[in-house]
Design an enzyme around this catalytic site. Structure first.
Site, PDB file in Angstrom:
ATOM      1  N   CYS A   1      -1.326 -26.897   8.628  1.00 51.68           N
ATOM      2  CA  CYS A   1      -2.175 -27.344   9.743  1.00 51.68           C
ATOM      3  C   CYS A   1      -2.900 -28.668   9.544  1.00 51.68           C
ATOM      4  O   CYS A   1      -2.834 -29.533  10.414  1.00 51.68           O
ATOM      5  CB  CYS A   1      -3.190 -26.255  10.054  1.00 51.68           C
ATOM      6  SG  CYS A   1      -2.387 -24.709  10.462  1.00 51.68           S
TER       7      CYS A   1
HETATM    8  C1  UGA Z   1      -6.774 -23.913   8.220  1.00 48.82           C
HETATM    9  C2  UGA Z   1      -8.179 -23.686   8.794  1.00 48.82           C
HETATM   10  O1  UGA Z   1      -9.072 -23.324   7.749  1.00 48.82           O
HETATM   11  C3  UGA Z   1      -8.165 -22.568   9.860  1.00 48.82           C
HETATM   12  O2  UGA Z   1      -9.453 -22.425  10.427  1.00 48.82           O
HETATM   13  C4  UGA Z   1      -7.163 -22.952  10.958  1.00 48.82           C
HETATM   14  O3  UGA Z   1      -7.058 -21.939  11.941  1.00 48.82           O
HETATM   15  C5  UGA Z   1      -5.781 -23.156  10.328  1.00 48.82           C
HETATM   16  O4  UGA Z   1      -5.871 -24.195   9.313  1.00 48.82           O
HETATM   17  C6  UGA Z   1      -4.837 -23.563  11.412  1.00 48.82           C
HETATM   18  O5  UGA Z   1      -5.076 -24.588  12.057  1.00 48.82           O
HETATM   19  O6  UGA Z   1      -3.927 -22.781  11.732  1.00 48.82           O
HETATM   20  P1  UGA Z   1      -5.245 -22.670   6.393  1.00 48.82           P
HETATM   21  O7  UGA Z   1      -4.335 -23.841   6.543  1.00 48.82           O
HETATM   22  O8  UGA Z   1      -4.694 -21.298   6.429  1.00 48.82           O
HETATM   23  O9  UGA Z   1      -6.382 -22.717   7.553  1.00 48.82           O
HETATM   24  O10 UGA Z   1      -5.953 -22.810   4.998  1.00 48.82           O
HETATM   25  P2  UGA Z   1      -7.392 -23.223   4.412  1.00 48.82           P
HETATM   26  O11 UGA Z   1      -7.992 -22.051   3.763  1.00 48.82           O
HETATM   27  O12 UGA Z   1      -8.189 -23.938   5.409  1.00 48.82           O
HETATM   28  O13 UGA Z   1      -6.955 -24.225   3.255  1.00 48.82           O
HETATM   29  C7  UGA Z   1      -6.278 -25.453   3.533  1.00 48.82           C
HETATM   30  C8  UGA Z   1      -6.152 -26.264   2.270  1.00 48.82           C
HETATM   31  O14 UGA Z   1      -7.407 -26.786   1.856  1.00 48.82           O
HETATM   32  C9  UGA Z   1      -5.610 -25.504   1.065  1.00 48.82           C
HETATM   33  O15 UGA Z   1      -4.670 -26.284   0.379  1.00 48.82           O
HETATM   34  C10 UGA Z   1      -6.836 -25.262   0.210  1.00 48.82           C
HETATM   35  O16 UGA Z   1      -6.552 -25.091  -1.146  1.00 48.82           O
HETATM   36  C11 UGA Z   1      -7.618 -26.534   0.473  1.00 48.82           C
HETATM   37  N1  UGA Z   1      -9.067 -26.396   0.205  1.00 48.82           N
HETATM   38  C12 UGA Z   1      -9.809 -25.550   0.943  1.00 48.82           C
HETATM   39  C13 UGA Z   1      -9.659 -27.188  -0.780  1.00 48.82           C
HETATM   40  O17 UGA Z   1      -8.988 -27.979  -1.476  1.00 48.82           O
HETATM   41  N2  UGA Z   1     -11.001 -27.065  -1.009  1.00 48.82           N
HETATM   42  C14 UGA Z   1     -11.772 -26.221  -0.291  1.00 48.82           C
HETATM   43  O18 UGA Z   1     -13.013 -26.167  -0.545  1.00 48.82           O
HETATM   44  C15 UGA Z   1     -11.168 -25.435   0.713  1.00 48.82           C
END
Ligand code: UGA
Length: 458
Positions: A275
């Site tokens: 996403c």
């Molecule tokens: C993300 C959004 O968080 C959701 O709210 C949204 O609905 C979704 O995209 C979408 O548009 O469908 P997601 O892609 O499942 O969700 O995953 P996240 O938990 O947001 O993580 C995304 C990335 O950011 C991962 O690679 C994670 O490791 C990284 N991340 C996350 C960090 O590097 N640091 C953080 O503090 C948090």
């Protein structure tokens, strides 16, 4: 399928569609899932999830057993329901712009089916789409194929989704908010009624607005979260240049300011997943086409891309040269508890390691089958963490899996050729690793091979 005053259909049984279908059915709402993939449909009808998501398999099994969920490739299934959610994918085109071809086709197929339906039907766009899509694209197609005007007999809403992979079911059952972008009052009332039925009166905060604002809420959320990650990675890179400073301490302290908040301040190798990158590119592209260049989001993306280079630089500094060195990459998935490798930072890092002549061996508890589809035999794969690091010159931690946290300093010392560790996810306590060649994102050091001196939060 059991009937209810609220029965719904969902077109597109990918991640969002399937999790949404399972949760609706779990609330006793008769649900029909529609997808053009025959195999996927057959699997779902047997109550088996075609993708990995905690709780999803059990929910599907129960829903199918209770006859609250059915799946079909036949779009006329939508006519047995009152509301249809469109949850098809909206991938990136070559220039980063949004590709709406699946959405357009799904709307055509739905419109054809609804032409034969009597009575009010509500169409809800849940796919992530740029502002204006429901009004300018979905609306005319629907009107054309149903031969009905959006209004008294046909409703149209935008209702973006905010669930995260790995916690999708819980997120769908307990969202922070619901955003409804309605074309008219009747559509808004219908969808609000369905939400009330779903949440059994305990409705989460509800924002009712126009479709364009609702779509921008979705992009703004993802752009903000991605920017927060690039922000903390920037601070991490600054912290790393300063001996004794740990970005974890900085993140914890700034996160206590309610205006900043503690979540999404985990420094790492850069964001991945299906996403953030796709949505930022679509938003940048959309905005530029409208005459405004959102440089902040360009920087968010550039910072993210460059974070992989930072990780590879850290390995290179430890090893001198990466040429012909054996590098163990621990973790391939874009985050823990998923087999999803889309846009995973591990792939950017592996690409650069290979360019520099390193021999890569990788481990992931779930994502190896998916990784093999992309990388095939360009790298080696291992069955467990210890065999991955065996004889390696360097280990790079790319995903925060619990299995990897269990590795102890003695494991790295006894299995590796030389215990060089790059902790891109900050899963280890630097104090425990002070005798090893341990470097980590956002951890300032006196010298790369010397003992750590870290500021700590009591
Ligand atoms: C993300 C959004 O968080 C959701 O709210 C949204 O609905 C979704 O995209 C979408 O548009 O469908 P997601 O892609 O499942 O969700 O995953 P996240 O938990 O947001 O993580 C995304 C990335 O950011 C991962 O690679 C994670 O490791 C990284 N991340 C996350 C960090 O590097 N640091 C953080 O503090 C948090």
């Amino acid at each position: 399928m059991k009937r209810d005053t609220h029965s719904i259909s969902i077109i597109g049984l990918g991640y969002v569609g399937l999790c949404t279908a399972a949760t609706f059915a779990s609330r006793g709402i008769g649900t029909i899932g529609i997808d053009i993939d025959h195999e996927r449909v057959q699997q779902i009808r047997k109550g088996k999830a075609p993708l990995h998501e905690p709780q999803l398999d059990d929910m599907l099994k129960t829903a199918v057993k209770n006859k609250l969920l059915d799946a079909t490739t036949d779009f006329s299934g939508a006519t047995d329901t009152n509301t249809t959610f469109l949850t098809v994918g909206t991938p990136s085109g070559r220039d980063g712009s949004i590709d709406l071809s699946f959405l357009k086709q799904a709307t055509i197929d739905l419109g054809r089916a609804l032409r034969k339906k009597h009575g009010y039907h509500l169409v809800v766009v849940k796919s992530t789409v740029i502002p204006g899509t429901p009004t300018n694209i979905v609306n005319p197609i629907l009107e054309d194929f149903t031969k009905t005007k959006v209004g008294p007999s046909l409703g149209l809403c935008a209702n973006p989704e905010f669930l995260k992979e790995g916690t999708a079911i819980n997120d769908a059952l307990h969202p922070d908010k619901i955003v409804i972008g309605a074309s008219d009052k009747k559509s808004a009332d219908r969808l609000t009624g369905l939400c009330k039925r779903f949440y059994r009166g305990k409705l989460p905060p509800l924002i009712i607005t126009n479709p364009e604002s609702a779509e921008l809420v979705k992009y703004a959320s993802n752009a903000f979260l991605a920017t927060k990650i690039s922000f903390i990675n920037t601070i991490a890179n600054i912290a790393q240049q300063t001996p004794g400073v740990d970005v974890g301490t900085v993140a914890k302290a700034i996160g206590l300011d309610a205006r900043i908040g503690e979540l999404f301040l985990k420094a790492g190798p850069g964001y991945g997943g299906s996403c953030f990158h796709k949505d930022l590119q679509a938003l940048i592209n959309y905005s530029k086409k409208n005459g405004y260049n959102p440089v902040l989001f360009q920087a968010t993306e550039e910072t993210n891309e460059k974070q992989a280079t930072r990780i590879v630089d850290m390995a290179e500094k430890l090893l001198g040269s990466l040429s012909d060195k054996k590098v163990a990459v621990l973790g391939l998935a874009f985050k823990k508890d998923t087999d999803d490798i889309r846009e995973a930072a591990s792939f950017r890092v592996i690409g650069q390691l290979r360019k520099k002549g390193a021999q890569v061996i990788a481990y992931d508890p779930m994502a190896i089958p998916n990784a093999k589809k992309v990388l095939s035999d360009q790298i080696d794969y291992a069955n467990n963490p210890r065999s991955t690091i065996k004889g390696a010159d360097c280990a790079v931690i790319m995903t925060e899996w619990e299995q990897l946290r269990k590795l102890k300093p003695k494991d790295f010392r006894s299995y590796m050729k030389t215990p060089n560790i790059v902790d891109a996810r900050r899963i280890y306590d630097p104090e425990d690793f002070r005798e090893l060649n341990y470097v980590a994102v956002g951890l300032g050091q006196r010298n790369p091979t010397g003992p750590q001196q870290v500021s700590r939060v009591p």
